[in-house]
Design an enzyme around this catalytic site. Sequence first.
Site, PDB file in Angstrom:
ATOM      1  N   ASP A   1      59.442  18.213 -65.788  1.00  0.00           N
ATOM      2  CA  ASP A   1      57.884  17.864 -65.356  1.00  0.00           C
ATOM      3  C   ASP A   1      57.431  19.284 -65.014  1.00  0.00           C
ATOM      4  O   ASP A   1      57.950  20.339 -65.382  1.00  0.00           O
ATOM      5  CB  ASP A   1      58.301  17.291 -63.851  1.00  0.00           C
ATOM      6  CG  ASP A   1      57.068  16.561 -63.519  1.00  0.00           C
ATOM      7  OD1 ASP A   1      55.870  16.818 -64.039  1.00  0.00           O
ATOM      8  OD2 ASP A   1      57.079  15.668 -62.588  1.00  0.00           O
TER       9      ASP A   1
HETATM   10  C1  BGC Z   1      53.691  15.129 -62.581  1.00  0.00           C
HETATM   11  C2  BGC Z   1      53.886  14.140 -63.712  1.00  0.00           C
HETATM   12  C3  BGC Z   1      52.902  14.361 -64.609  1.00  0.00           C
HETATM   13  C4  BGC Z   1      52.812  15.972 -64.973  1.00  0.00           C
HETATM   14  C5  BGC Z   1      51.956  16.438 -65.844  1.00  0.00           C
HETATM   15  C6  BGC Z   1      53.362  16.721 -62.668  1.00  0.00           C
HETATM   16  O1  BGC Z   1      52.825  17.225 -61.613  1.00  0.00           O
HETATM   17  O2  BGC Z   1      55.056  14.793 -61.471  1.00  0.00           O
HETATM   18  O3  BGC Z   1      54.147  12.874 -63.516  1.00  0.00           O
HETATM   19  O4  BGC Z   1      53.332  13.865 -65.781  1.00  0.00           O
HETATM   20  O5  BGC Z   1      52.334  16.428 -63.834  1.00  0.00           O
HETATM   21  O6  BGC Z   1      50.568  16.311 -65.689  1.00  0.00           O
END
Ligand code: BGC
Length: 762
Positions: A286
């Site tokens: 993530d």
């Molecule tokens: C979120 C994810 C997301 C990623 C990219 C993160 O902060 O937890 O769900 O896909 O950002 O934007």
Amino acid sequence: MNKLKSTLLSLVAAAAVAGCSDPGSDREMDRFIDGLMKKMTVEEKIGQMNLIAIDGSVMTGPVTESATGEKIVSGEVGALLNVMVPEKIRDLQELVVTKSRLGIPLLFGMDVIHGYNTVFPMPIGLSATWNMASVEEVARISAVEATAQGVNWTFSPMVDLSYDARWGRVAEGAGEDPYLASEIARAYVRGYQGDLSRNDNLLACVKHFALYGAPEAGRDYNLVDMGRMRMYNEYFLPYKAAVEEGAATVMSAFNEVEGVPAAANKWLLDDVLRKQWGFDGFVVSDWDAVREITVHGIGDLQEVSVRALDAGLDMDMASQGFAKTALESLGEGRITEKQIDRACRRVLEAKYKLGLFADPYKYNDLKRLETDILTPEHRAAARRIAAESFVLLKNRENTLPLARKGVVAVVGPFADNRPNQLGSWAFGGDIEAPTTVLEGLREATKGRAEVVYAMGCNITDDPEYERVLASWGRALARDKRSDAELMREALAAARRADVVVAVMGEAAEMSGEGASRTELGMPAVQQRLLGELKKLGKPIVLVLFSGRPMTLVEENDKYDAILYAWFPGTEGGPAVADVLFGDAEPGGRLTMSFPRSVGQVPIHYNGRQTGRPAPADGSITRYVSGYVDESHLPLYPFGYGLTYTTFEYGDVILGSAEMSPGGTIEASVEVTNTGSRPGTEVVQLYLRDPVASVTRPLKELKGFEKIRLEPGETKTVTFTIDSGMLEYYDNSLERVLEPGAFDVMIGPNSAETKSATFTLLK
Ligand code: BGC
């Protein structure tokens, strides 16, 4: 053209002839990737493991002159995220293909969560449709719109189970039930990935592996601590289903699992995901999660990157842990080139499967911008599916559907509020595109009823809260007039009306990432307005926008009808009008239990029996597993939702009283539409194993069927129960099938079922 580039191009050409067009041909893929990797330096391999967000200079100038551009040319980047301009994506792809040494195409990732330009209901709302065809259609349309703009990888579906409405990200999930969420996970993957030889499908990314929906106290990113039996029987199932359906990528979670943050958790990423479930795609972290492991406190960036690579993480999103440290770690013998090769290969395989080596510009057909986005068909689907997601929680004496006559007063801060209708994660959604509830109602009543409107109050009157919400970027559409003035205007409109439609709830930014709440009620200023409106004695219909279950005990007591509309998306306004006037049914059924108060959270229907169960009728007594100040039951149970007609269920009839291991049994029930309108019912099958070698859930959803019945019509719904549905993971994590009695329960929701019992033979 340099020699290497021409080698790559000839490899590509050979692959295209030999089988790139046949993504099923693993041998061809292996041969192609072997050949390519032989040409790659270790730095270039590490580059494939690097996913970065673009910097501002890409958006403001030519990509060739940007910092990102330089990195791309030197082979330091395997994928980009959040590039939202189709022409820029095309330029960046051209840059890597023509200017980098080996010309390996890039992945372009994006959070395409509930539609792209055409925005569909928030995923929690979409789950309430209980319609897998609709989920698949949303994913399919999202793929069409996103790929028309160059995006070839979506960070969806999110299938984190959650029992905790305080956690803001329940908005993005599929609710509390492992079986339903698994079916939904599969439908998303089918819709996104479909046939990857086309140019309008994309890679899915199931997230957030694992257990992200169970943070202590509902605080986002917080500690998760859970027994493995629960992981295997509940929380793991939707991820596993997505993997079985062929999800090409998996995103690791922010949280720790058993003391190790997910992005560096070898047990999760290697043992469970790859060895036990056979996942063969790549795992991405993530956002910034590798660096954040240093904050969790298990080492510096180099150490945590070593652990992440060893655990089976293949790509770092945003923190550049691999990019900054892998070479050094290799030199020091802390990682091996084999480990780098493994991660790099998995990323290249995904690119190959996507067809990018055969045609790097596959997703850069700019002509599609004119034909594939926000089309009338997509908008029509958004309208139909929004209505299907609305849950009718209350309908006193058939307040709804409304007749098209007289005066309808429309009030509330969401009645005419475009941005908030979209919910969070709606990056591609044109803020001007949504048709609001007010506009929908006006259109629906044209010439037949009068619609009067007054906003009545702001979303919240707490300036500090408003400041925090606004810092996320979405305007809250504050009306500068005083609360008293706004209220006066709404009361004047309501006085003239035959019915009041109050469109209220929580703002888009009150749920979603980083938006946990300790209060789950409606903001105080909205409650005050409702209280004053109630004094006028007019029927009040509440239409609620929200990304989570709210506590609605008082609203349920006081108001005539409650329609839960989630964040309904681009066509939310017309869809609300369709349902309020009965042109469409409220199709939704809850996929999360609605608590009576925050103190009941976490709450879910499929808990286990204690030695001192609270009374089944919810009454309050002491020394049982309940509360002394509140019932232990939810206000609205899982699976609940009213319709504009009534259904009657017959007894559960079993095809046999006994099942042999490996066998099946049929369970049938007659359902009759006893009302005066046609209607759709979601017939739900639950099972219970009342005596087993470990304690088992009180009830588990194992099947459902949506049926449509004319007034007076009866249909028999038959479920086939097979012995696989009776298996579970015991406390040694063995999958077991234990003989004995099983209860079969069928009904319109988890709390109102009829039952029968059969015996599983030895
Ligand atoms: C979120 C994810 C997301 C990623 C990219 C993160 O902060 O937890 O769900 O896909 O950002 O934007």
